[in-house]
Design an enzyme around this catalytic site. Structure first.
Site, mmCIF file in Angstrom:
data_model
loop_
_atom_site.group_PDB
_atom_site.id
_atom_site.type_symbol
_atom_site.label_atom_id
_atom_site.label_comp_id
_atom_site.label_asym_id
_atom_site.label_seq_id
_atom_site.Cartn_x
_atom_site.Cartn_y
_atom_site.Cartn_z
ATOM 1 N N ASP A 4 -14.021 14.348 -4.761
ATOM 2 C CA ASP A 4 -14.174 15.625 -5.484
ATOM 3 C C ASP A 4 -15.420 15.479 -6.347
ATOM 4 O OD1 ASP A 4 -13.681 18.111 -6.828
ATOM 5 O OD2 ASP A 4 -11.527 17.831 -6.528
ATOM 6 N N ASP B 20 -3.391 4.299 -2.080
ATOM 7 C CA ASP B 20 -4.360 4.744 -1.070
ATOM 8 C C ASP B 20 -4.413 6.273 -1.053
ATOM 9 O OD1 ASP B 20 -5.921 5.008 1.206
ATOM 10 O OD2 ASP B 20 -4.329 4.424 2.588
ATOM 11 N N LYS C 10 -7.494 8.033 -1.522
ATOM 12 C CA LYS C 10 -8.818 8.431 -0.990
ATOM 13 C C LYS C 10 -9.398 9.642 -1.718
ATOM 14 C CE LYS C 10 -7.811 6.806 3.726
ATOM 15 N NZ LYS C 10 -6.333 6.641 3.709
ATOM 16 N N ARG D 213 3.148 -1.262 10.668
ATOM 17 C CA ARG D 213 4.269 -1.339 11.604
ATOM 18 C C ARG D 213 4.629 -2.732 12.106
ATOM 19 N NH1 ARG D 213 1.752 3.624 14.724
ATOM 20 N NH2 ARG D 213 -0.045 2.615 13.716
ATOM 21 N N THR E 118 -11.622 5.966 10.702
ATOM 22 C CA THR E 118 -11.630 5.505 12.105
ATOM 23 C C THR E 118 -11.242 6.637 13.057
ATOM 24 O OG1 THR E 118 -9.484 4.552 11.575
ATOM 25 C CG2 THR E 118 -11.317 3.025 11.798
ATOM 26 N N LYS F 277 0.864 -1.190 0.000
ATOM 27 C CA LYS F 277 0.000 0.000 0.000
ATOM 28 C C LYS F 277 0.892 1.229 0.000
ATOM 29 C CE LYS F 277 -2.427 1.629 3.719
ATOM 30 N NZ LYS F 277 -2.302 3.100 3.797
#
Ligand code: C5P
Length: 239
Positions: A64, A59, A61, A211, A119, A32
């Site tokens: 518009d 990614d 996002k 991570r 989130t 990603k």
């Protein structure tokens, strides 16, 4: 669609990203790439990672007006990435336009995934800042259904929501789930987490792991453990 592990390459520049990817001598993980790296290095870093044989979830996002998103998606599609995303809040018309823009001359296109509510948004900020007063679960379920109606392939969601999303949108609607930690691992800033095995058992289609792999002493071994555990969980779910 094969279940898979996507490694979130949250690095600030090309050099660190490629140094990380060169630590995978055997496999070519699905990766990603997010806004930070893309805005720093541009499309060339995407091409370079692609040429090394990795599949790519870009990614960015998008959100518009439909025409702008359609044209931007046509550009991203030409980068030969495998998965891209939009905010479902852009509405059904925007998602349909995104899908149209993605189709390549040969009829293929990357998977298109919707972000429902981030989130980082909670019920209080949704009500106060967005004037959305429904419970979070209802909002996520509704956004997922609209994405499904628009023809999208799936949503980004918590693995805790994967089962519910599949109930509402069908088993073939993809759930791409971050918030993954090894059982003994540090949760860092993730609040609601599942292990790769639990996410597999919960029905996630793709887990996004950052991570726990990028910060591991041996990233390739941590990645292989994710793949193994996720597959074991998915088998349990089917048994
Ligand atoms: O390092 P970690 O495993 O927490 O990384 C998770 C990745 O998934 C990050 O790139 C993060 O931005 C992304 N993500 C997330 N939660 C969401 C959406 C995306 O953690 N709801």
């Amino acid at each position: 669609m094969a279940k898979d592990v996507i490694v979130a390459c949250d690095f600030p520049d090309r050099e660190r990203t490629l140094a990380f990817l060169s630590r995978f001598p055997e496999e070519k993980p699905f990766v990603k790439i997010g806004m930070e790296l893309f805005y720093a290095e541009g499309p060339s870093v995407v091409r370079e990672i692609r040429e090394r044989g990795h599949r790519i979830f870009l990614d960015l996002k998008l959100h518009d007006i439909p025409n702008t998103v359609k044209k931007a998606m046509a550009v991203l599609s030409r980068l030969d990435v495998d998965m891209v995303n939009v905010h479902a809040a852009g509405t059904r018309a925007m998602m349909e336009a995104a899908l149209e823009g993605l189709v390549r001359p040969d009829g293929t296109r990357p998977l298109l995934i919707a972000v429902t509510q981030l989130t980082s948004t909670d019920r209080e900020s949704m009500a106060r800042d967005l004037l959305i007063r429904e419970p979070m679960e209802a909002v996520v379920a509704h956004y997922a259904s609209v994405a499904r109606e628009a023809g999208l392939d799936g949503v980004v969601c918590s693995p805790l929501e994967a089962g519910r999303i599949h109930e509402i949108c069908g088993a073939g609607f993809l759930t791409v789930t971050p918030g993954i930690r090894f059982p003994e691992g540090d949760r860092q800033d993730q609040k609601r987490v599942m292990s790769p095995e639990e996410a597999g058992a919960a029905g996630s289609d793709f887990i996004v792991v950052g991570r726990p792999v990028t910060g591991a002493a041996d990233p390739a071994e941590a990645y292989r453990r994710c793949v193994r555990d996720f597959a074991r969980g998915a088998e349990l779910a089917q048994a």
